[in-house]
Structure formats: structure tokens, C-alpha cells
Scaffold this active site. Structure first.
Site, PDB file in Angstrom:
ATOM      1  N   GLU A   1      -0.218  -1.314   5.573  1.00 46.10           N
ATOM      2  CA  GLU A   1       0.802  -0.837   6.520  1.00 46.10           C
ATOM      3  C   GLU A   1       0.547   0.614   6.904  1.00 46.10           C
ATOM      4  O   GLU A   1       0.763   1.010   8.046  1.00 46.10           O
ATOM      5  CB  GLU A   1       2.199  -0.985   5.910  1.00 46.10           C
ATOM      6  CG  GLU A   1       3.345  -0.830   6.920  1.00 46.10           C
ATOM      7  CD  GLU A   1       3.732   0.613   7.196  1.00 46.10           C
ATOM      8  OE1 GLU A   1       4.262   0.891   8.267  1.00 46.10           O
ATOM      9  OE2 GLU A   1       3.492   1.488   6.339  1.00 46.10           O
TER      10      GLU A   1
ATOM     11  N   ASP B   1       0.825  -1.218   0.000  1.00 51.51           N
ATOM     12  CA  ASP B   1       0.000   0.000   0.000  1.00 51.51           C
ATOM     13  C   ASP B   1       0.854   1.260   0.000  1.00 51.51           C
ATOM     14  O   ASP B   1       2.005   1.265   0.445  1.00 51.51           O
ATOM     15  CB  ASP B   1      -0.980  -0.009   1.187  1.00 51.51           C
ATOM     16  CG  ASP B   1      -0.290  -0.140   2.529  1.00 51.51           C
ATOM     17  OD1 ASP B   1       0.629  -0.959   2.661  1.00 51.51           O
ATOM     18  OD2 ASP B   1      -0.658   0.602   3.462  1.00 51.51           O
TER      19      ASP B   1
END
Ligand code: ZN
Length: 409
Positions: free
Chosen positions: A162, A97
Site C-alpha cells: 500500500e 506493509d
């Protein structure tokens, strides 16, 4: 030619391909649904394709359910690559991400059409965390194409979520997989410094407090009819400064080496000068060495607060804005730290140093689960900024550092 040299040369031959792969990843933005994106599913497909082509096996996809993502889940990939010995696995975890680009006007180009300029790739996600994601993948690819085996099994972990808390990322993986073992080396290349010498092994506890002081509002000309909350709060700020004396321990692993207790944000009280403020709000940011517990600090703060309450006849309401007790540190002698030091010396000619930092990293989730994990990478720390970039030589060098570790005894 030594195996190390063969692998390093092979990695060098991938330079253009690695740049192209960075650009390709960039064109598939994996922004989490919480930040208005569609998640990592599409980016995961591109990565799975590369993993399959390079004979990673088995490749496990752990899907964390997420109804806000169009795919209905957030993918987490555990890709194994066989080494000579299965007695331990060398894991490298990066996250798929990215954060949103922010204000587009501040970018010199399209953040999702990565561009190359003077040895750097620019684009959202190219440093955080694609630099070392690509580095780790191509480090393994070098073994595949060279027909060599790493000394131990290698595991490439590509996680979701994350940037928004890891609940559907490594947190989910740790509670749904037995893949990690105590003897494994776990490297999280998601923090570092420009020299590539910082090996992050420990964090301080974080304690953010809000202090709301309640007095009594009155006219500025008749303070005796009120209770000045701002004055009481100011004495409280001064009192809280004694925390430095009460918790004076030093730990040279950290920079700064002491616990810190800083008054930070201040909310406005009355809008005019001629009113005695009846309510005052300020905040404190504390970063506490792991040798002290958050509870013992809180206890002392409460004592200081009651002293001020009595002295000034106010009420002080304390709220926790954030409380994150530090995970157990990874020892500076841990095998993962030693392996990184050896590789950093060999590839970059520098001495790696085990370091503690003031804020949390995702490696803390491993440490909380009692695994020894270390954060390391060579980065300029442009993550989350406009015109984020990755120095191409860092991507190449970090790939060689990983490959070096794969060949260590
Ligand atoms: Zn990151």
C-alpha cells in the site's frame, strides 16, 4: 444481554491479547523492497496462523510476483468468515506493509519493539495500519468465541504494497479476483480523524505542474540585452491565480470546499544579484473538485501560458509532475456510509460525516473499479512519524464499530 453487548464484552476481554498481537506484528517489519525491506511474507504467516485458528474459511492468498522480495512474491490475503446470509459481504481491508522508521534518533524507543505507555502502543506500524487490522481480526474472533454468526459474510482483506503504490497489493487483487461484488460493503480503515467522525468518500483530482520559463540571460546593468525569465514567470504566477475565478464551484463534501491552485516549489535561478536570469522554474499544486476535469483545467492553463509567452517573448515549458484524476465518489447515501454512521453513533456516540479530501487514498482503487468504498477509522494520524502510536481505546472501539456493522440488518 443483546448480541451487540455480548460481542462488545467479548472484544473487551481480548484487550491484553490484542496489545500482545500488535507487539508481535511490530517485531516483524514488513517494509517493501522498494524501501529497502523484505516485503510482507513473514508478517503474512503470523496473520494466516491467526486466521486459521479462528476458523476463517476459505482463506485465499493471492501472490503478486516480485523478484525483489526474498519470497519472490508479495502476499495478499482474502479471508472469508461465514455469516447468516451470503447475499453480501462486509469487507474490511487493511495493509500489512509499513514505512521505514526514518531517523532512529527521533524515536524514544526501538520502533520494532513496541512499547505501551499511558494507554498507547508505540512502534512503527501500530497505527498505520495495524490498529484496525487487529481490530477487524478480533471483531471476527469475538463472533467465533461467542458462538454467534454475523448477519452477512465477512471478508478480511490484508494487502501488500500500500505504501509504495499498491501495484502488487489491492491493484493486483482487483485484477486477479472476482471476490468483490457491487452490493458488498467495503471499508478501508486507513484514514480518519481524532473524533472518529470522518468518513472519507471522495477525493479531488491532483495536478502537479512544473513551469520552466526560458528567457535570455544578461548582465544586471543591461537588462535590455536579455529577457528576464523571472519577471515573466512572476506575471504567470499572478495570471494562474485567476484559476480560482474560472473554476469557482463549491462542494461542501470537501474541506476546503473549492478547487485549489497554489504555486509552491521554487527552484533557484541565478546565484548572484547582478545577472538577469535566463531560466526560471516554479511548480504548482492543484487539487481539483471532481466536477471539473483535469483536461479542462489544463486547457485554461495553456492559454494563460501562451499569453505570457507573447507578452514577454519567453518560452514556457510545462511538465506534469503528477496527474491523478479523481475516482468517482462514493455517494454520501451509500449503504457502506450509512452502516458506518450507525455504528459510530452506537459505539462512540458521535455523528459520522461523509467527507471529501484533497489527496488520494487506497480506497480510490476500489472506486475506480466501480465499487463503493469508504475510508474510516479513529486515529490521531501519527502514521509515518517517529514515535507513531495507537491509542488502545481506539483499537478496541474500532473493533466494536466493525462488530456492530456485522450485526446490522
Ligand atoms: Zn496506511
Amino acid at each position: 444481554m443483546s448480541e451487540q453487548e455480548k460481542i462488545a464484552n467479548r472484544i473487551d476481554s481480548f484487550r491484553d491479547e490484542m496489545i500482545d498481537f500488535q507487539i508481535k506484528l511490530c517485531a516483524t517489519p514488513a517494509i517493501s523492497p522498494a524501501s529497502g525491506g523484505e516485503g510482507e511474507a513473514q508478517k503474512a504467516e503470523i496473520l494466516l496462523d491467526l486466521l486459521k485458528k479462528n476458523r476463517f474459511s476459505p482463506i485465499e492468498v493471492i501472490k503478486a510476483p516480485d523478484m525483489d522480495a526474498p519470497a519472490g512474491h508479495r502476499p495478499n490475503i482474502l479471508a472469508h468468515y461465514k455469516g447468516k446470509s451470503a447475499s453480501k459481504t462486509i469487507w474490511i481491508m487493511t495493509h500489512m506493509d509499513i514505512v521505514p522508521p526514518g531517523e532512529l534518533a527521533q524515536w524514544r524507543g526501538n520502533p520494532f519493539k513496541a512499547w505501551v505507555e499511558e494507554g498507547k502502543i508505540y512502534g512503527r506500524g501500530v497505527e498505520d495500519n495495524q490498529q484496525d487490522m487487529v481490530a477487524s481480526l478480533y471483531a471476527v474472533k469475538a463472533f467465533h468465541e461467542e458462538g454467534l454468526k454475523p448477519n452477512y459474510d465477512v471478508g478480511i482483506v490484508l494487502v501488500s504494497d500500500e505504501e509504495t503504490g499498491s501495484k502488487k497489493g489491492i491493484d493486483y487483487v482487483l485484477s486477479h479476483s472476482n471476490a468483490f461484488r457491487k452490493q458488498d460493503l467495503i471499508i478501508v480503515p486507513d484514514a480518519g480523524n481524532e473524533e472518529g467522525t470522518m468518513i472519507e468518500v471522495a477525493e479531488k483530482s491532483i495536478l502537479w505542474l512544473k513551469f520552466k520559463t526560458l528567457g535570455k540571460q544578461a548582465h544586471g546593468s543591461t537588462p535590455e540585452k536579455g529577457i528576464n525569465s523571472f519577471r515573466a514567470a512572476s506575471f504567470l504566477v499572478t495570471e494562474l491565480n485567476n484559476l480560482y475565478k474560472i473554476f469557482p464551484d463549491k462542494d461542501t463534501l470537501f474541506d476546503p470546499s473549492i478547487s485549489t491552485f497554489e504555486p509552491t516549489k521554487k527552484e533557484p535561478n541565478v546565484p548572484n544579484i547582478n545577472t538577469i536570469p535566463g531560466e526560471d522554474v516554479f511548480y504548482m499544486d492543484s487539487r481539483i473538485l471532481p466536477g471539473y476535469t483535469v483536461e479542462e483545467v489544463t486547457k485554461v492553463i495553456k492559454k494563460m501560458t501562451s499569453k505570457i509567452e507573447k507578452e514577454f517573448k519567453v518560452e514556457v515549458v510545462i511538465e506534469e509532475a503528477q496527474k491523478a484524476p479523481a475516482a468517482p465518489p462514493t455517494p454520501a447515501e451509500a449503504p457502506v456510509v450509512q452502516a458506518l454512521k450507525k455504528a459510530i453513533k452506537a459505539i462512540y456516540g458521535k455523528e459520522g460525516k461523509a467527507t471529501g479530501i484533497g489527496g488520494g487514498t487506497v480506497a480510490a482503487l476500489f472506486r475506480n473499479a466501480n465499487f463503493e468504498a469508504a475510508c474510516w477509522s479513529k486515529v490521531d494520524e501519527t502514521a509515518h512519524q517517529p514515535n507513531e502510536y495507537c491509542i488502545i481505546d481506539n483499537m478496541m472501539g474500532d473493533a466494536k464499530v466493525f462488530a456492530h456493522i456485522f450485526l446490522q440488518e
